[in-house]
Write a protein that holds these residues in place. Structure first.
Motif, PDB file in Angstrom:
ATOM      1  N   ALA A 210      -9.833  -0.130   7.454  1.00 50.55           N
ATOM      2  CA  ALA A 210      -9.194   1.196   7.476  1.00 50.55           C
ATOM      3  C   ALA A 210      -8.205   1.346   6.330  1.00 50.55           C
ATOM      4  N   ILE A 211      -7.387   0.321   6.085  1.00 52.08           N
ATOM      5  CA  ILE A 211      -6.401   0.477   5.009  1.00 52.08           C
ATOM      6  C   ILE A 211      -7.068   0.363   3.625  1.00 52.08           C
ATOM      7  N   TYR A 212      -8.190  -0.339   3.564  1.00 55.05           N
ATOM      8  CA  TYR A 212      -8.911  -0.379   2.269  1.00 55.05           C
ATOM      9  C   TYR A 212      -9.512   0.993   1.963  1.00 55.05           C
ATOM     10  N   ILE A 213     -10.106   1.625   2.971  1.00 59.80           N
ATOM     11  CA  ILE A 213     -10.654   2.975   2.788  1.00 59.80           C
ATOM     12  C   ILE A 213      -9.543   3.948   2.389  1.00 59.80           C
ATOM     13  N   CYS A 214      -8.382   3.780   3.008  1.00 59.21           N
ATOM     14  CA  CYS A 214      -7.228   4.623   2.662  1.00 59.21           C
ATOM     15  C   CYS A 214      -6.837   4.418   1.197  1.00 59.21           C
ATOM     16  N   HIS A 215      -6.868   3.184   0.750  1.00 61.20           N
ATOM     17  CA  HIS A 215      -6.564   2.861  -0.653  1.00 61.20           C
ATOM     18  C   HIS A 215      -7.546   3.566  -1.592  1.00 61.20           C
ATOM     19  N   ILE A 216      -8.834   3.595  -1.224  1.00 57.97           N
ATOM     20  CA  ILE A 216      -9.843   4.244  -2.063  1.00 57.97           C
ATOM     21  C   ILE A 216      -9.646   5.760  -2.080  1.00 57.97           C
ATOM     22  N   LYS A 217      -9.383   6.329  -0.889  1.00 59.26           N
ATOM     23  CA  LYS A 217      -9.319   7.784  -0.756  1.00 59.26           C
ATOM     24  C   LYS A 217      -8.021   8.381  -1.308  1.00 59.26           C
ATOM     25  N   GLN A 218      -6.912   7.652  -1.170  1.00 60.17           N
ATOM     26  CA  GLN A 218      -5.617   8.177  -1.623  1.00 60.17           C
ATOM     27  C   GLN A 218      -5.052   7.258  -2.697  1.00 60.17           C
ATOM     28  N   LYS A 219      -5.574   7.438  -3.915  1.00 64.48           N
ATOM     29  CA  LYS A 219      -5.296   6.497  -4.996  1.00 64.48           C
ATOM     30  C   LYS A 219      -3.861   6.595  -5.525  1.00 64.48           C
ATOM     31  N   ASN A 220      -3.315   7.764  -5.552  1.00 67.82           N
ATOM     32  CA  ASN A 220      -2.004   7.936  -6.175  1.00 67.82           C
ATOM     33  C   ASN A 220      -0.843   7.907  -5.193  1.00 67.82           C
ATOM     34  N   HIS A 221      -1.105   8.402  -3.979  1.00 65.56           N
ATOM     35  CA  HIS A 221       0.028   8.545  -3.057  1.00 65.56           C
ATOM     36  C   HIS A 221      -0.490   8.575  -1.619  1.00 65.56           C
ATOM     37  N   ILE A 222       0.168   7.809  -0.732  1.00 64.70           N
ATOM     38  CA  ILE A 222      -0.179   7.824   0.692  1.00 64.70           C
ATOM     39  C   ILE A 222       0.714   8.862   1.371  1.00 64.70           C
ATOM     40  N   ASN A 223       0.111   9.865   1.981  1.00 63.05           N
ATOM     41  CA  ASN A 223       0.957  10.907   2.575  1.00 63.05           C
ATOM     42  C   ASN A 223       1.647  10.399   3.850  1.00 63.05           C
ATOM     43  N   SER A 224       2.686  11.098   4.240  1.00 65.37           N
ATOM     44  CA  SER A 224       3.564  10.630   5.323  1.00 65.37           C
ATOM     45  C   SER A 224       2.839  10.571   6.672  1.00 65.37           C
ATOM     46  N   ILE A 225       1.872  11.457   6.888  1.00 60.68           N
ATOM     47  CA  ILE A 225       1.132  11.431   8.158  1.00 60.68           C
ATOM     48  C   ILE A 225       0.324  10.133   8.276  1.00 60.68           C
TER      49      ILE A 225
ATOM     50  N   LEU B  46       0.835  -1.205   0.000  1.00 56.20           N
ATOM     51  CA  LEU B  46       0.000   0.000   0.000  1.00 56.20           C
ATOM     52  C   LEU B  46       0.870   1.257   0.000  1.00 56.20           C
ATOM     53  N   PHE B  47       1.930   1.222   0.794  1.00 57.94           N
ATOM     54  CA  PHE B  47       2.804   2.390   0.929  1.00 57.94           C
ATOM     55  C   PHE B  47       3.668   2.646  -0.316  1.00 57.94           C
ATOM     56  N   PHE B  48       4.133   1.576  -0.951  1.00 54.91           N
ATOM     57  CA  PHE B  48       5.211   1.739  -1.931  1.00 54.91           C
ATOM     58  C   PHE B  48       4.885   1.245  -3.347  1.00 54.91           C
ATOM     59  N   ASP B  49       3.745   0.623  -3.546  1.00 53.71           N
ATOM     60  CA  ASP B  49       3.404   0.106  -4.879  1.00 53.71           C
ATOM     61  C   ASP B  49       2.269   0.952  -5.456  1.00 53.71           C
ATOM     62  N   ARG B  50       2.554   1.732  -6.490  1.00 50.53           N
ATOM     63  CA  ARG B  50       1.534   2.606  -7.061  1.00 50.53           C
ATOM     64  C   ARG B  50       0.420   1.821  -7.749  1.00 50.53           C
ATOM     65  N   GLU B  51       0.738   0.636  -8.276  1.00 55.41           N
ATOM     66  CA  GLU B  51      -0.272  -0.159  -8.981  1.00 55.41           C
ATOM     67  C   GLU B  51      -1.347  -0.681  -8.024  1.00 55.41           C
TER      68      GLU B  51
ATOM     69  N   PHE C  33      -0.614   4.685  10.357  1.00 58.81           N
ATOM     70  CA  PHE C  33      -0.828   3.253  10.129  1.00 58.81           C
ATOM     71  C   PHE C  33       0.328   2.408  10.686  1.00 58.81           C
ATOM     72  N   SER C  34       1.516   2.957  10.649  1.00 55.80           N
ATOM     73  CA  SER C  34       2.668   2.221  11.205  1.00 55.80           C
ATOM     74  C   SER C  34       2.484   1.998  12.710  1.00 55.80           C
ATOM     75  N   PHE C  35       2.052   3.043  13.420  1.00 58.87           N
ATOM     76  CA  PHE C  35       1.800   2.900  14.857  1.00 58.87           C
ATOM     77  C   PHE C  35       0.623   1.959  15.124  1.00 58.87           C
ATOM     78  N   TRP C  36      -0.393   2.064  14.286  1.00 60.50           N
ATOM     79  CA  TRP C  36      -1.562   1.187  14.436  1.00 60.50           C
ATOM     80  C   TRP C  36      -1.135  -0.272  14.262  1.00 60.50           C
ATOM     81  N   PHE C  37      -0.324  -0.539  13.230  1.00 59.09           N
ATOM     82  CA  PHE C  37       0.130  -1.913  13.013  1.00 59.09           C
ATOM     83  C   PHE C  37       0.980  -2.401  14.191  1.00 59.09           C
TER      84      PHE C  37
END
Length: 460
Positions: free
Chosen positions: A64-79, A22-27, A84-88
Motif C-alpha cells: 500500500a505505501i509503495y503504491i502511494c509512493h508511485i501515485k503521489q510522487k511529489n507530495h503525500i496529502n494530509s488525508i 515517505l511523509f517528509f523526504d521528497r527524494e 496511513f498513520s491509523f493503519w500503522f
C-alpha cells in the motif's frame, strides 16, 4: 510475558521509519531502501518466527505505501497521511494485544519432559455417545515430569492440532474462529520424551482435572512449575466435557456438556461427576501400570505411588474432591476456584480426612451458583485433616488458568481479574507447591501459614 517477538518488533520499527521518510523526504531514496529492508526482514520473520494472522495488517501495509509512493510522487496529502498513520497504529497494536506469549520460566532446577497418551477404558461404555453402541470411554492424558538432558531438542508447542482446536476455543470465548489460530506458535518450556530424572524413593505424582469446556492445555504454567521442582503431573482431557478432545487418529470427542435448562440436569451432573471421578481413578491405574513397566514410558520405575495428589480447576475442583474421597491412594487435594455444587452431598457431609487446599476468587455471588462458597465451607467444617481455604483478592475464575497470559487486555473480554499474571501465577503456583511439599511429602516447611502472609491472600 506479552512481548512481541524480535523480528516482528524490528519489522514494525523499520516500517515506522519508512513511513516517516515517505511523509517528509521528497527524494524518497531512503524510503525505498528502508522499505526493501523491511520486506527482507519480514520474509526472514516468516521463516524464523512463523506468520500469524495479527501480522496481515502489517503485510498489506507494505504494497500500500509503495503504491502511494508511485501515485503521489511529489507530495503525500494530509488525508493519506492520516489514513496511513491509523493503519500503522493498528498494525502495531493488534500484534501487541494478541501476542505470541511465553509461558513463565519454571522456577525449579530440573528440565521439563512431556509425554502424551491415548488410553481406552474397556471397563466403561461411553454414555455421551448414544449414537454408538459398544463405544468405550477414551481419554487423552499428558504427563509432565522432571527431566534430565534435552540436547538438540526443541521445546513443544503449547497446543497440538490447532486448526481443529481454533474454532471450538474461539466459540467458548465468543470470539471469531481464526482468533486462537496463533496458539501453535506459542512455545512451552517442555521437551518431548526426554529422559526422566531418577529420584530415590520415586517421584511424587499429581493428577489434574480441568474445568468444563477446558482442556489439559490450560494450566501448563502450573504443570511446568511443579515438574521443574520434582513432581510428575498428569493432566487428562475429560472427553465430551473438554473443549475438544482429539485422538491420535484424528477422531474427535466434541463438547457435549451444555445442559443448562435440561430437565434432567441434576441427574446428568451426578452421572458426570461420577464419570470424571472414574476418569481420575482410571488414569491412576494407568500410572501404576507405567511405574511397573506394563505400559512403555520414560517414567517406567520412576514413580512413588505412595505420594499421589489430585488437583483441579472449577468442575475439576469438584472432581478432585470426589476423587480424593473415593480413592484411598490419593493422599492430598488442591482445588482452584472450585465449583462445589456437583460434589455429592454425602461427600460434603462426611468431609475429607486428607489435607486440602482451596484457593479462589473473592465471591461467587454474581454467578449462577451463589451458594458455592457455603458448600465449600460446609465441606471444610466436616473435614478433619489440615485444610486451607484461601481467597486471593482481585482474581476471577480464569485467573487460575493460563488464559491471563493470552493478552494484556484479556480482562476486558473474559473472566480475568486485575492482577497481572506475573503476580497471580507466581502466588498461586508457590502456594500449591508449598502445600504439596508440606502435606504430600511431609517436608518440614517452617509453617505453611507464613506463606499465606501476603496482602493479596485472605484465609477464610
Amino acid at each position: 510475558k506479552n512481548k512481541m517477538r524480535p523480528l516482528e518488533t524490528l519489522s514494525l520499527f523499520l516500517l515506522f521509519i519508512s513511513l516517516l521518510f515517505l511523509f517528509f523526504d521528497r527524494e524518497r531514496t531512503y524510503f525505498l531502501m528502508l522499505l526493501l529492508l523491511t520486506i527482507v526482514i519480514s520474509i526472514l520473520q516468516y521463516f524464523i518466527e512463523g506468520l500469524r494472522w495479527q501480522l496481515y495488517i502489517f503485510i498489506y501495509f507494505l504494497p500500500a505505501i509503495y503504491i502511494c509512493h508511485i501515485k503521489q510522487k511529489n507530495h503525500i496529502n494530509s488525508i493519506i497521511k492520516t489514513f496511513f498513520s491509523f493503519w500503522f497504529l493498528l498494525a502495531l497494536v493488534v500484534p501487541y494485544v494478541i501476542p505470541v506469549f511465553s509461558l513463565p520460566s519454571p522456577q525449579g532446577k530440573d528440565s521439563v519432559g512431556t509425554e502424551t497418551f491415548h488410553w481406552v477404558d474397556s471397563s466403561r461404555l461411553e454414555w455421551f455417545t448414544e449414537e454408538k453402541s459398544n463405544d468405550y470411554r477414551e481419554v487423552m492424558a499428558q504427563i509432565w515430569y522432571p527431566g534430565t538432558s534435552h540436547q538438540n531438542k526443541k521445546v513443544e508447542p503449547y497446543m497440538d492440532f490447532i486448526k481443529l482446536r481454533s474454532k471450538t476455543i474461539a466459540a467458548a470465548g465468543n470470539l471469531p474462529s481464526f482468533f486462537p489460530s496463533h496458539l501453535n506458535l506459542v512455545k512451552t518450556n517442555s521437551y518431548l520424551e526426554i529422559p526422566c530424572k531418577n529420584k530415590k524413593g520415586g517421584l511424587p505424582t499429581i493428577i489434574f482435572s480441568h474445568g468444563i469446556t477446558g482442556s489439559r492445555h490450560l494450566h501448563q504454567a502450573l504443570f511446568e512449575h511443579l515438574s521443574s521442582q520434582g513432581y510428575v503431573v498428569v493432566a487428562l482431557d475429560h472427553s465430551y466435557d473438554c473443549n475438544l478432545t482429539i485422538f491420535p487418529d484424528g477422531r474427535i470427542a466434541d463438547y457435549r456438556s451444555e445442559i443448562t435448562g435440561h430437565p434432567d440436569s441434576i441427574k446428568i451432573r451426578n452421572q458426570q461427576i461420577n464419570t470424571r471421578t472414574k476418569d481420575i481413578i482410571f488414569v491412576l491405574n494407568q500410572i501404576t501400570k507405567i511405574h511397573h513397566g506394563d505400559l512403555k514410558s520414560k517414567l517406567n520405575g520412576k514413580l512413588n505411588l505412595e505420594k499421589i495428589a489430585v488437583g483441579g480447576h472449577s468442575y475439576g475442583g469438584a472432581t478432585a474432591i470426589h476423587s480424593a474421597k473415593t480413592d484411598e491412594r490419593i493422599k492430598t487435594c488442591f482445588i482452584l476456584d472450585g465449583w462445589i455444587n456437583p460434589v455429592p452431598k454425602t461427600t460434603i457431609k462426611r468431609g475429607l480426612q486428607k489435607p486440602i487446599l482451596s484457593m479462589g476468587r473473592p465471591s461467587w455471588e454474581d454467578s449462577d451458583y451463589p451458594d458455592n462458597y457455603n458448600l465449600l465451607n460446609q465441606l471444610f467444617l466436616n473435614s478433619s485433616a489440615p485444610n486451607y481455604n484461601i481467597v486471593i483478592k482481585n482474581t476471577l475464575h480464569l485467573d487460575y488458568t493460563d488464559i491471563p497470559l493470552y493478552s494484556p487486555i484479556i480482562k476486558y473480554v473474559m473472566d480475568v481479574g486485575d492482577l497481572p499474571p506475573s503476580t497471580s501465577h507466581k502466588l498461586i503456583n508457590n502456594l500449591i507447591f508449598t502445600f504439596l511439599e508440606s502435606h504430600l511429602l511431609d517436608k518440614s516447611i517452617e509453617d505453611y501459614n507464613t506463606h499465606l502472609n501476603n496482602k493479596l491472600v485472605t484465609r477464610m
